[in-house]
Design a protein around this motif. Structure first.
Motif, PDB file in Angstrom:
ATOM      1  N   GLN A 203      49.626  -1.896  73.606  1.00 28.49           N
ATOM      2  CA  GLN A 203      48.319  -1.615  72.876  1.00 28.49           C
ATOM      3  C   GLN A 203      47.245  -1.433  73.452  1.00 28.49           C
ATOM      4  N   GLY A 204      47.117  -2.108  74.729  1.00 27.32           N
ATOM      5  CA  GLY A 204      45.716  -2.329  75.530  1.00 27.32           C
ATOM      6  C   GLY A 204      45.241  -0.894  75.635  1.00 27.32           C
ATOM      7  N   LEU A 205      46.282   0.087  76.041  1.00 27.61           N
ATOM      8  CA  LEU A 205      45.690   1.344  76.718  1.00 27.61           C
ATOM      9  C   LEU A 205      45.104   2.133  75.510  1.00 27.61           C
ATOM     10  N   ASN A 206      45.530   1.906  74.117  1.00 26.87           N
ATOM     11  CA  ASN A 206      44.711   2.683  73.016  1.00 26.87           C
ATOM     12  C   ASN A 206      43.208   1.706  73.024  1.00 26.87           C
ATOM     13  N   ALA A 207      43.283   0.632  73.227  1.00 27.20           N
ATOM     14  CA  ALA A 207      41.927  -0.268  73.016  1.00 27.20           C
ATOM     15  C   ALA A 207      41.053   0.189  74.153  1.00 27.20           C
ATOM     16  N   LEU A 208      41.542   0.454  75.353  1.00 29.86           N
ATOM     17  CA  LEU A 208      40.654   0.853  76.472  1.00 29.86           C
ATOM     18  C   LEU A 208      40.374   2.503  76.348  1.00 29.86           C
ATOM     19  N   LEU A 209      41.013   3.139  75.941  1.00 34.40           N
ATOM     20  CA  LEU A 209      40.759   4.622  75.713  1.00 34.40           C
ATOM     21  C   LEU A 209      39.650   4.974  74.804  1.00 34.40           C
ATOM     22  N   GLU A 210      39.651   4.249  73.794  1.00 34.77           N
ATOM     23  CA  GLU A 210      38.611   4.423  72.619  1.00 34.77           C
ATOM     24  C   GLU A 210      37.334   4.267  73.111  1.00 34.77           C
ATOM     25  N   ARG A 211      36.986   3.430  74.370  1.00 34.21           N
ATOM     26  CA  ARG A 211      35.730   3.417  74.668  1.00 34.21           C
ATOM     27  C   ARG A 211      35.335   3.962  76.242  1.00 34.21           C
ATOM     28  N   LYS A 212      36.373   4.911  76.623  1.00 33.96           N
ATOM     29  CA  LYS A 212      36.444   5.392  77.886  1.00 33.96           C
ATOM     30  C   LYS A 212      34.985   6.227  78.122  1.00 33.96           C
ATOM     31  N   ALA A 213      34.606   6.824  77.116  1.00 36.58           N
ATOM     32  CA  ALA A 213      33.290   7.614  77.354  1.00 36.58           C
ATOM     33  C   ALA A 213      32.040   6.586  77.792  1.00 36.58           C
ATOM     34  N   GLU A 214      32.089   5.383  77.138  1.00 34.50           N
ATOM     35  CA  GLU A 214      30.985   4.591  77.305  1.00 34.50           C
ATOM     36  C   GLU A 214      31.181   3.714  78.859  1.00 34.50           C
ATOM     37  N   ASP A 216      33.354   4.621  81.525  1.00 33.28           N
ATOM     38  CA  ASP A 216      34.255   5.382  82.682  1.00 33.28           C
ATOM     39  C   ASP A 216      33.647   5.095  83.937  1.00 33.28           C
ATOM     40  N   GLN A 217      32.265   4.548  84.125  1.00 30.31           N
ATOM     41  CA  GLN A 217      31.695   4.496  85.403  1.00 30.31           C
ATOM     42  C   GLN A 217      31.700   2.823  85.961  1.00 30.31           C
ATOM     43  N   LYS A 218      32.199   1.978  85.237  1.00 27.86           N
ATOM     44  CA  LYS A 218      32.783   0.774  85.531  1.00 27.86           C
ATOM     45  C   LYS A 218      33.960   0.567  86.199  1.00 27.86           C
ATOM     46  N   CYS A 219      33.962  -0.091  87.301  1.00 26.41           N
ATOM     47  CA  CYS A 219      35.109  -0.200  88.014  1.00 26.41           C
ATOM     48  C   CYS A 219      36.109  -1.346  87.415  1.00 26.41           C
ATOM     49  N   GLN A 220      35.350  -2.500  86.753  1.00 25.30           N
ATOM     50  CA  GLN A 220      36.189  -3.368  86.073  1.00 25.30           C
ATOM     51  C   GLN A 220      36.818  -2.907  85.059  1.00 25.30           C
ATOM     52  N   TYR A 221      36.318  -1.813  84.432  1.00 22.17           N
ATOM     53  CA  TYR A 221      36.904  -1.119  83.008  1.00 22.17           C
ATOM     54  C   TYR A 221      38.025  -0.213  83.868  1.00 22.17           C
ATOM     55  N   LEU A 222      37.798   0.578  84.647  1.00 19.20           N
ATOM     56  CA  LEU A 222      38.721   1.319  85.199  1.00 19.20           C
ATOM     57  C   LEU A 222      39.995   0.684  85.829  1.00 19.20           C
ATOM     58  N   TRP A 223      39.855  -0.256  86.333  1.00 12.05           N
ATOM     59  CA  TRP A 223      41.320  -0.853  86.939  1.00 12.05           C
ATOM     60  C   TRP A 223      42.072  -1.337  85.944  1.00 12.05           C
ATOM     61  N   ARG A 224      41.524  -1.671  84.915  1.00  5.56           N
ATOM     62  CA  ARG A 224      42.214  -2.292  83.682  1.00  5.56           C
ATOM     63  C   ARG A 224      42.810  -1.414  82.964  1.00  5.56           C
ATOM     64  N   LEU A 225      42.152  -0.080  82.857  1.00  8.80           N
ATOM     65  CA  LEU A 225      42.705   1.057  82.401  1.00  8.80           C
ATOM     66  C   LEU A 225      43.817   1.532  83.243  1.00  8.80           C
ATOM     67  N   SER A 226      43.849   1.506  84.321  1.00  8.04           N
ATOM     68  CA  SER A 226      44.987   1.734  85.280  1.00  8.04           C
ATOM     69  C   SER A 226      46.158   0.949  85.298  1.00  8.04           C
ATOM     70  N   ARG A 227      45.846  -0.192  84.858  1.00  9.27           N
ATOM     71  CA  ARG A 227      46.787  -1.284  84.429  1.00  9.27           C
ATOM     72  C   ARG A 227      47.434  -1.048  83.266  1.00  9.27           C
ATOM     73  N   ALA A 228      46.495  -0.686  82.344  1.00  9.79           N
ATOM     74  CA  ALA A 228      47.105  -0.453  80.800  1.00  9.79           C
ATOM     75  C   ALA A 228      48.064   0.865  80.739  1.00  9.79           C
ATOM     76  N   TYR A 229      47.851   1.632  81.804  1.00 13.89           N
ATOM     77  CA  TYR A 229      48.857   2.991  81.931  1.00 13.89           C
ATOM     78  C   TYR A 229      50.163   2.443  82.638  1.00 13.89           C
ATOM     79  N   ALA A 230      50.230   1.410  83.419  1.00 12.66           N
ATOM     80  CA  ALA A 230      51.370   1.016  83.833  1.00 12.66           C
ATOM     81  C   ALA A 230      52.013   0.133  82.823  1.00 12.66           C
ATOM     82  N   ASP A 231      51.426  -0.745  82.021  1.00  9.99           N
ATOM     83  CA  ASP A 231      51.980  -1.037  81.022  1.00  9.99           C
ATOM     84  C   ASP A 231      52.590  -0.279  80.049  1.00  9.99           C
TER      85      ASP A 231
END
Length: 413
Positions: A203-214, A216-231
């Motif tokens: 469920q972490g992937l959907n939670a992060l994708l909902e705020r991607k537009a806000e 998507d220039q933050k490294c701390q957000y992006l590497w967690r989104l990458s991790r969520a895709y792996a999950d």
């Protein structure tokens, strides 16, 4: 007393030795006032007796009444004065207690530190006595002090009101709690979902994708989104969905390390997504992703050398390369000029490093330690690793896969 306090405030920033001398002077003044009060009582008592003795009986009664009234008023004033003297003694004691901090206060002011901390230390020792003095003044005025006394005492309180209110506000002021910003709250939620063991992890992937537009220039957000895709890849059933998660995760991971090349987690999860994507690629892309995997893991270890996950992944890579066939090495050499190189001993050292940093890190780490020891001909150590793996409980999906591989390996040991 107002003059004494004024002088103290004037000289509070002087050296500590001068402040101690001033405090001793205040004590001497307070003792003199007490002595004067005692003498006044004695003189008043003796003088009243002589006046009563010289007057006639007719005037004696009226004079006694007037004298008693005057004595009562004088005693009230003396009582108020004694009360003020006792409070002055308390203030002097408080000032003596504050003297040891004088040097620190002066140093803080010279360094330009914020006045809030300094004012708080000053106010803490005097706040109680000043508050009691204000209450005592109000009480004395209500009991019938003369207008001159009330004005004088009121003037004293008025002179202290501004500083006292400031001290009270400083005492009552508490450091505001920093509100958790939206990005921090989102990252905490993502970390919490990633730590789950069941399907909730995906469920972490959907939670992060909902705020991607806000974000998507933050490294701390992006590497967690990458991790969520792996999950999400691990929980996906359809092959096309798995490949899509791996592709998108790799793309996001690349964005993360381009924004912050010094983020260890960004390199780590980019390497993981390269490894996942290689399962669905051609031989050429598979070898290319293998090189990327190794390079970014090395960078992650350089930036964060105490992360056991990076060593575990590097051990897996070394073990896989050590098992490559001659044909696969030739293909790699043809495509990239130099085939990847690693031995079972390299893999063993990385798995042992994991155990050194975090004992009992995972069931899979023990399984691969057993494999390395078996390939090196050390069957006793391999059996020990199998026993250690069997002793660990199954808690995650990865543990289930490790147990299946362990059962298969034990039968061949």
């Amino acid at each position: 007393m107002f003059l004494l306090l004024f002088c103290f405030q004037k000289r509070f920033r002087m050296a500590q030795a001068d402040s101690r001398a001033l405090a001793l002077g205040v004590l001497a003044g307070a003792a003199g006032i007490s002595l004067a009060i005692v003498c006044f009582r004695k003189i008043g008592a003796g003088g009243g007796g002589r006046v009563l003795h010289l007057r006639s009986n007719a005037d004696h009664t009226a004079g006694s009444l007037g004298l008693q009234t005057g004595q009562a008023e004088v005693l009230d004033r003396l009582g108020a004065l004694i009360h003020c003297v006792s409070e002055l003694k308390e203030e002097v004691k408080a000032l003596k207690d504050a003297l040891p901090h004088l040097q620190d206060n002066v140093r803080d002011q010279l360094r330009g530190r914020s006045g809030d901390d300094i004012t708080t230390r000053k106010a803490s020792t005097l706040h109680r006595t000043l508050t009691r003095r204000k209450k005592a003044s109000a009480s004395a005025t209500s009991e019938g002090q003369s207008s001159e006394e009330a004005e004088s005492e009121g003037g004293y309180i008025t002179a202290l009101t501004d500083s006292e209110e400031e001290e009270e506000s400083d005492d009552d002021r508490k450091p505001p709690q920093e509100p958790v910003d939206e990005l921090t709250a989102l990252l905490q939620k993502a970390d919490r979902l990633h730590s789950c063991n069941g399907a909730e992890k995906a469920q972490g992937l959907n939670a992060l994708l909902e705020r991607k537009a806000e974000f998507d220039q933050k490294c701390q957000y992006l590497w967690r989104l990458s991790r969520a895709y792996a999950d999400a890849h691990d929980f996906a059933v359809d092959l096309a969905e798995k490949k899509s998660c791996a592709e998108n995760g790799k793309k996001v991971g690349e964005e993360a390390i381009s924004i912050n090349p010094q983020c260890a987690e960004g390199h780590q999860w980019y390497a993981i997504l390269c490894g996942l994507l290689s399962e669905y690629e051609s031989i050429q892309n598979k070898i290319k992703n293998g090189y990327l995997f190794k390079d970014h893991l090395d960078k992650a270890i350089e930036l964060k050398p105490e992360d056991p996950l990076s060593y575990y992944l590097l051990g897996r890579w070394c073990y896989a390369v050590s098992q490559c066939t001659w044909i696969e090495r030739k293909v790699a050499a043809t495509l990239f000029g130099e085939p990847p190189s690693a031995t079972v001993q390299d893999a063993l050292q990385n798995f042992l490093k994991v155990e050194e940093i975090s004992p009992k890190y995972s069931k899979f780490n023990y399984v691969f330690l057993a494999k390395c020891y078996k390939d090196l001909g050390q069957r006793r150590q391999a059996q020990q690793m199998c026993d250690a793996a069997s002793a660990m409980n199954i808690q995650t999906k990865e543990d289930e896969e490790a147990q299946k591989e362990l059962d298969s390996f034990v039968s061949s040991l």
